[in-house]
Design a protein around this motif. Structure first.
Motif, short mmCIF file in Angstrom:
data_model
loop_
_atom_site.label_atom_id
_atom_site.label_comp_id
_atom_site.label_asym_id
_atom_site.label_seq_id
_atom_site.Cartn_x
_atom_site.Cartn_y
_atom_site.Cartn_z
N GLY A 195 -12.54 -0.91 -0.35
CA GLY A 195 -11.18 -0.84 -0.86
C GLY A 195 -10.39 -2.09 -0.52
N GLU A 199 -9.35 -4.81 -3.55
CA GLU A 199 -7.91 -4.87 -3.82
C GLU A 199 -7.33 -6.21 -3.40
OE1 GLU A 199 -6.57 -2.78 -5.74
OE2 GLU A 199 -8.40 -1.58 -5.71
N HIS A 310 -8.18 3.69 -3.06
CA HIS A 310 -9.50 3.13 -3.39
C HIS A 310 -10.55 3.60 -2.38
CE1 HIS A 310 -11.66 -0.60 -5.21
NE2 HIS A 310 -12.53 0.35 -4.91
#
Length: 364
Positions: A195, A199, A310
């Protein structure tokens, strides 16, 4: 005054249909004058009671134009915005909730193209259709979702060709940046690091595109972020689809991969990158880019929220797929609509300051 072409109800006295651009005075469709259209629209908004132009969300109205009949001219008018001569002044931008409709047409066109590719592969057994089937299947829903963000971009200051540029270049650039980071943490890959890495890669790419002052509104950040996320999601889906075909050995695995990733695409990379893009533009405002913007509370909160979503998405918890993913998708879009609402209020406040704040006297 109901327009004879699109049946849109216009206020009395306008020369052009505010919906399709028909010239009432000439009695026929002509190429609309952008300045006149923006003037008519601005006059219409100013004449409306405040309660009718509230930026509060009315979800029953947002999609009210999807099932209406629309002319080709309406679509043409959407695609000409964003250039130097067709971008409206901020005073002429409406701060009410837009009513997008073109995204639904884009989805239908992509669906028809995918069905054509599917017939070519399964009925005629022509594998020349296979690359097109994977590409269209991977891009259909991310591009449809992107079109929604494009229609919701009330400032209308980003040309569509620029959006496609961000999809292609931003998508591949963010994936390459993510691969660099994955190589650095290859001994510690887990849902949290996945994640964070993906991101960070996407938000770095978004910041690169919105760092100049042209894209300074939250709605601009949402659109550019959605473009980067759409490219990332589509390229990733195409790769997973091809891998499922090669490892699974059947087209059933290919179709299942494309189907599920398409269903969940709006609430994944597209929405997450859009949120971080909007948050960064909110943090930046009219300032020049500075690294201190990355630790502003609003941006930091949204970024950490996206990373958490995420990480949960990739966590192998029992029941996470598909119910957990659907919950996360809905949650992402709740935050998206809240940010759109805030972006529209940003425009309303900007218009108010321009209209009512006194100008500073010049020094002799």
């Amino acid at each position: 005054m109901n327009c004879p072409d699109c049946v849109y109800s216009n206020p009395e006295g306008v020369r052009y249909c505010l919906n399709c651009g028909k010239n009432f005075k000439l009695g026929g469709n002509t190429d609309p004058d952008p300045d006149s259209l923006f003037y008519e629209f601005a006059s219409y908004v100013d004449a409306m009671p405040k309660q009718l132009r509230s930026v509060e969300p009315k979800f029953q109205n947002i999609f009210s134009r999807v099932f209406r009949k629309h002319s080709t001219l309406e679509a043409d008018r959407l695609f000409i915005v964003g250039t130097a001569i067709t971008t409206p002044k901020i005073e002429e931008v409406k701060e009410t909730w837009p009513k997008p409709w073109l995204f639904a047409r884009v989805f239908l066109i992509a669906l028809l193209a995918f069905l054509g590719m599917h017939i070519g592969v399964t009925v005629f057994h022509n594998f020349n259709f296979l690359p097109g089937l994977i590409i269209i299947g991977a891009f259909a829903v991310p591009i449809t979702t992107l079109m929604f963000f494009w229609e919701m971009n009330a400032p209308q200051n980003i040309a569509f060709y620029r959006v496609i540029y961000v999809v292609l270049i931003g998508g591949i650039l963010s994936m390459l940046v993510a691969l660099v980071f994955f190589n650095l943490v290859k001994n510690n890959i887990n849902p949290i690091t996945i994640g964070i890495v993906e991101e960070v890669a996407k938000v770095m790419t978004v910041i690169w595109f919105v760092r100049n002052h042209k894209y300074r509104y939250m709605l601009n950040g949402l659109l550019v972020g959605a473009a980067v996320g759409a490219g990332f999601a589509a390229f990733e889906t195409a790769g997973y689809a091809l891998r499922s075909l090669l490892t699974g050995g059947s087209f059933e695995h290919l179709y299942t991969t494309i189907l599920w990733r398409s269903v969940l695409a709006p609430g994944g990379h597209v929405a997450w990158a859009a949120l971080t893009g909007g948050a960064f533009c909110k943090a930046q405002g009219d300032q020049k880019f500075d690294f201190s913007l990355l630790v502003k509370p609003y941006f930091l909160f949204v970024f950490l929220l996206v990373v958490a979503m995420h990480a949960l998405w990739d966590t192998p918890i029992k029941g996470m797929s598909p119910f957990g993913h659907i919950f996360l998708m809905v949650s992402s879009w709740v935050v998206v609509f809240l940010m759109i609402r805030r972006g529209l209020k940003e425009i309303a406040n900007k218009k108010w300051r321009i209209a009512y704040e006194p100008t500073q006297p010049t020094q002799p």
